[in-house]
Scaffold this motif. Structure first.
Motif, PDB file in Angstrom:
ATOM      1  N   SER A  90       0.828  -1.204   0.000  1.00 31.70           N
ATOM      2  CA  SER A  90       0.000   0.000   0.000  1.00 31.70           C
ATOM      3  C   SER A  90       0.864   1.256   0.000  1.00 31.70           C
ATOM      4  O   SER A  90       0.577   2.223  -0.722  1.00 31.70           O
ATOM      5  CB  SER A  90      -0.934   0.009   1.209  1.00 31.70           C
ATOM      6  N   LEU A  91       1.920   1.262   0.795  1.00 31.80           N
ATOM      7  CA  LEU A  91       2.786   2.433   0.877  1.00 31.80           C
ATOM      8  C   LEU A  91       3.489   2.743  -0.444  1.00 31.80           C
ATOM      9  O   LEU A  91       3.733   3.910  -0.750  1.00 31.80           O
ATOM     10  CB  LEU A  91       3.804   2.271   2.005  1.00 31.80           C
ATOM     11  N   VAL A  92       3.800   1.724  -1.209  1.00 33.31           N
ATOM     12  CA  VAL A  92       4.393   1.961  -2.530  1.00 33.31           C
ATOM     13  C   VAL A  92       3.439   2.811  -3.373  1.00 33.31           C
ATOM     14  O   VAL A  92       3.845   3.809  -3.984  1.00 33.31           O
ATOM     15  CB  VAL A  92       4.735   0.631  -3.245  1.00 33.31           C
ATOM     16  N   PHE A  93       2.176   2.442  -3.373  1.00 30.32           N
ATOM     17  CA  PHE A  93       1.174   3.219  -4.105  1.00 30.32           C
ATOM     18  C   PHE A  93       0.945   4.578  -3.442  1.00 30.32           C
ATOM     19  O   PHE A  93       0.736   5.580  -4.136  1.00 30.32           O
ATOM     20  CB  PHE A  93      -0.145   2.444  -4.209  1.00 30.32           C
ATOM     21  N   ASP A  94       0.993   4.619  -2.128  1.00 32.43           N
ATOM     22  CA  ASP A  94       0.762   5.870  -1.405  1.00 32.43           C
ATOM     23  C   ASP A  94       1.851   6.896  -1.695  1.00 32.43           C
ATOM     24  O   ASP A  94       1.557   8.089  -1.824  1.00 32.43           O
ATOM     25  CB  ASP A  94       0.672   5.618   0.099  1.00 32.43           C
ATOM     26  N   VAL A  95       3.094   6.471  -1.795  1.00 36.62           N
ATOM     27  CA  VAL A  95       4.184   7.400  -2.123  1.00 36.62           C
ATOM     28  C   VAL A  95       3.934   8.006  -3.496  1.00 36.62           C
ATOM     29  O   VAL A  95       4.042   9.217  -3.684  1.00 36.62           O
ATOM     30  CB  VAL A  95       5.559   6.698  -2.056  1.00 36.62           C
ATOM     31  N   ARG A  96       3.567   7.166  -4.432  1.00 37.30           N
ATOM     32  CA  ARG A  96       3.267   7.655  -5.782  1.00 37.30           C
ATOM     33  C   ARG A  96       2.082   8.614  -5.764  1.00 37.30           C
ATOM     34  O   ARG A  96       2.129   9.698  -6.356  1.00 37.30           O
ATOM     35  CB  ARG A  96       2.985   6.476  -6.713  1.00 37.30           C
ATOM     36  N   ASP A  97       1.014   8.241  -5.084  1.00 41.90           N
ATOM     37  CA  ASP A  97      -0.183   9.083  -5.020  1.00 41.90           C
ATOM     38  C   ASP A  97       0.089  10.408  -4.318  1.00 41.90           C
ATOM     39  O   ASP A  97      -0.392  11.461  -4.749  1.00 41.90           O
ATOM     40  CB  ASP A  97      -1.325   8.354  -4.317  1.00 41.90           C
ATOM     41  N   ALA A  98       0.857  10.370  -3.234  1.00 37.41           N
ATOM     42  CA  ALA A  98       1.177  11.600  -2.503  1.00 37.41           C
ATOM     43  C   ALA A  98       2.035  12.530  -3.352  1.00 37.41           C
ATOM     44  O   ALA A  98       1.808  13.746  -3.368  1.00 37.41           O
ATOM     45  CB  ALA A  98       1.881  11.265  -1.194  1.00 37.41           C
ATOM     46  N   ALA A  99       2.991  11.967  -4.070  1.00 37.25           N
ATOM     47  CA  ALA A  99       3.835  12.790  -4.951  1.00 37.25           C
ATOM     48  C   ALA A  99       2.990  13.420  -6.052  1.00 37.25           C
ATOM     49  O   ALA A  99       3.153  14.608  -6.361  1.00 37.25           O
ATOM     50  CB  ALA A  99       4.958  11.946  -5.543  1.00 37.25           C
TER      51      ALA A  99
END
Length: 110
Positions: free
Chosen positions: A92-101
């Motif tokens: 989830s965090l992998v996707f979250d880093v992308r989404d937050a950026a």
């Protein structure tokens, strides 16, 4: 997402009596609970939802990784659960880093 992410992050409630169980439950559940106001304001999903995950689940993953390093002292069921929680939340965090950026780039452009 809800089929895996929500149940796995609610499962720490079954392990409150285990080492760091209360902290792990608090971080896991808070990472989801903080998204409720965001979802209500956005009337659905939003890239902003990545931010509570980053805030709560990065420390969660660090705590869980530390717990897993002491595997020989953990209840076997708790140990297996911690692995599951870490795998699910890291993905989830992998996707979250992308989404937050992406959210931050759009915010700066606007």
């Amino acid at each position: 997402m809800a089929v895996i992410l929500v149940p796995v992050n609610l499962m720490p409630l079954f392990f409150l009596d285990q080492p760091q169980g209360e902290l792990i439950a608090a971080l896991a559940i808070t990472g989801m609970a903080l998204n409720l106001p965001i979802m209500m304001a956005a009337r659905g999903m939003s890239g902003t939802m990545a931010l509570p995950h980053l805030l709560c689940w990065v420390p969660l993953v660090i705590v869980v990784a530390g717990m897993l390093s002491a595997a020989d002292t953990l209840n076997p069921n708790y140990f297996r659960f911690l692995w599951l929680l870490m795998i699910v939340d890291v993905i989830s965090l992998v996707f979250d880093v992308r989404d937050a950026a992406h959210w931050m780039r759009n915010r700066k452009a606007g």
